[in-house]
Write an enzyme that holds these catalytic residues in place. Structure first.
Site, PDB file in Angstrom:
ATOM      1  N   SER A  30       7.987  -4.506  35.813  1.00  0.00           N
ATOM      2  CA  SER A  30       6.677  -3.928  36.073  1.00  0.00           C
ATOM      3  C   SER A  30       6.467  -3.824  37.574  1.00  0.00           C
ATOM      4  O   SER A  30       7.431  -3.854  38.352  1.00  0.00           O
ATOM      5  CB  SER A  30       5.586  -4.771  35.412  1.00  0.00           C
ATOM      6  OG  SER A  30       4.344  -4.077  35.448  1.00  0.00           O
ATOM      7  N   ASN A  31       5.224  -3.679  38.002  1.00  0.00           N
ATOM      8  CA  ASN A  31       4.933  -3.559  39.425  1.00  0.00           C
ATOM      9  C   ASN A  31       3.554  -4.134  39.717  1.00  0.00           C
ATOM     10  O   ASN A  31       2.822  -4.509  38.800  1.00  0.00           O
ATOM     11  CB  ASN A  31       5.036  -2.100  39.867  1.00  0.00           C
ATOM     12  CG  ASN A  31       4.064  -1.229  39.115  1.00  0.00           C
ATOM     13  OD1 ASN A  31       2.862  -1.384  39.241  1.00  0.00           O
ATOM     14  ND2 ASN A  31       4.579  -0.330  38.302  1.00  0.00           N
ATOM     15  N   HIS A  32       3.209  -4.174  41.003  1.00  0.00           N
ATOM     16  CA  HIS A  32       2.034  -4.931  41.444  1.00  0.00           C
ATOM     17  C   HIS A  32       0.709  -4.175  41.334  1.00  0.00           C
ATOM     18  O   HIS A  32      -0.205  -4.438  42.104  1.00  0.00           O
ATOM     19  CB  HIS A  32       2.223  -5.376  42.900  1.00  0.00           C
ATOM     20  CG  HIS A  32       3.286  -6.404  43.063  1.00  0.00           C
ATOM     21  ND1 HIS A  32       3.132  -7.701  42.647  1.00  0.00           N
ATOM     22  CD2 HIS A  32       4.534  -6.338  43.573  1.00  0.00           C
ATOM     23  CE1 HIS A  32       4.224  -8.399  42.912  1.00  0.00           C
ATOM     24  NE2 HIS A  32       5.092  -7.591  43.474  1.00  0.00           N
ATOM     25  N   ALA A  83       0.646   3.258  38.468  1.00  0.00           N
ATOM     26  CA  ALA A  83       1.940   2.992  39.106  1.00  0.00           C
ATOM     27  C   ALA A  83       2.987   3.008  38.002  1.00  0.00           C
ATOM     28  O   ALA A  83       3.360   1.973  37.456  1.00  0.00           O
ATOM     29  CB  ALA A  83       1.897   1.649  39.818  1.00  0.00           C
TER      30      ALA A  83
END
Lengths: 240, 240
Positions: free
Chosen positions: A40-42, A107
């Site tokens: 995943s991402n922030h 995102a």
């Protein structure tokens, strides 16, 4: 100062977008590695949720397609929850028919795992750590912008270097009407933060937004979209 | 029924653990791929936080070493925030000296990325999706259990198949005093859920905990640890 000026330029009546539909994506996506692990991402989703709230407040019908976040749905917004990039694309495509403005603020994972393990990968069964083979995910923004009757399409660019060059390349390549670029290497801003600064690029303009709350930035972005959108549509449509 | 019986067996006074220190890990870890992307897992941290709360309520000095979660620190608990498995190991090692009971409840990433990209990986700069090369992370539980003067070490096993066999193998291999095993393939239980069921294994015993809230399960686990811990320590230490 500038922030205040931007906000005050907003039309007094919040009904600018009456009768128009926004589809907004927000948050991260998650791509499974196995039943317990993922990539995943922030992204916290805060910017996308703030945009949904600002558009709804300005009279629009808003559909928020959201990856996993910890946020409450803004009042009057219809929310569709998804996990992966492919699920997000499907949800967006189902709403495209009625969509006047599309904002891709999520995102989205550029890659997913080529083969998701159906059982948890056990490290003691592997002498060597596994290699994760990735495949490219569909590009939701690009697919929306190049659809048959594309909505007014706005993208985001979170960059760690060459902000302007990367943003303009993305605007061009994906045929976007507008792109909001911000430098995520600045600590305390952007991902997971409550404030942000950014530059809004279109084909022929550039507008800097100084550091402000994501709420104020969302209002400024929806306002910037209105200026472009209603300039580019015919008077008849504008009268709607 | 059984749940109630387990809870009622708890000592009336909450001071069972007076003067003892628990170190408890909780939540997921995150392993960076580049400045915006990471590998993680579906742990919410709820079970570890519930254990910290239950141990503190029973009179223990509790240090909670926590990966990224959305949870509030339980009253009276000292919390140390970490992101990666290596940071979690370092934080735990710094607390080992004073640790009587260690509970490894965090869902520690078994692997991390061999080389973290210092800038965001841009997909248009890559014809082929990148391969993610992984390396094995340190095994925090194993390192704690095999340290010179190991605390009473309790592990967790989240399994999707062969629950008992996998849990017992982990108990043995890591030289744990106790392992709490649960089947994460059951929908609505375990990861991110508010309730859970589990089986507690030690070298010579097996205790099933039926589906109950994570709060009740935490109380039952702390109670099961007390039974073992105070049986295995000398009367002198017990008198502390």
């Amino acid at each position: 100062q500038i922030v205040q000026a931007l906000i005050e330029k907003q039309p007094k009546t919040p009904q600018t977008w009456q009768g128009k539909t926004f589809v907004i994506t927000a948050g991260p996506t998650r791509e499974a590695i196995d039943p317990v692990r993922y990539i995943s991402n922030h992204s916290s989703g805060k910017m996308g949720y703030a945009l949904a709230e600002a558009a709804a407040h300005a009279g629009a019908n808003v559909i928020l397609v959201s990856g996993p976040t910890q946020l409450a749905t803004p009042a009057g917004v219809q929310r569709i929850d998804v996990e992966t990039a492919e699920q997000m694309l499907n949800a967006v495509q189902q709403q495209l028919q009625q969509c006047d403005v599309f904002i891709g603020c999520a995102a989205v994972s550029d890659y997913r795992i080529a083969e998701i393990a159906s059982q948890k990968i056990k490290k003691e069964q592997n002498d060597e750590p596994p290699q994760l083979k990735l495949v490219q995910n569909p590009d939701i923004l690009q697919q929306v912008a190049s659809s048959e009757k594309p909505p007014f399409t706005v993208g985001f660019a979170a960059e760690t270097e060459n902000l302007k060059a990367n943003a303009l390349r993305k605007l061009e390549r994906k045929q976007l009407k507008m792109i909001v670029a911000n430098d995520v290497s600045q600590t305390g801003l952007g991902f997971n933060s409550d404030s942000n600064n950014a530059i809004i690029f279109s084909q022929d303009s550039e507008q800097s937004l100084p550091t402000m709350s994501k709420h104020d930035m969302a209002v400024a972005i929806i306002d910037a979209i209105a200026k472009r959108y209603f300039d580019n549509t015919t008077p008849e449509i504008r009268a709607n």
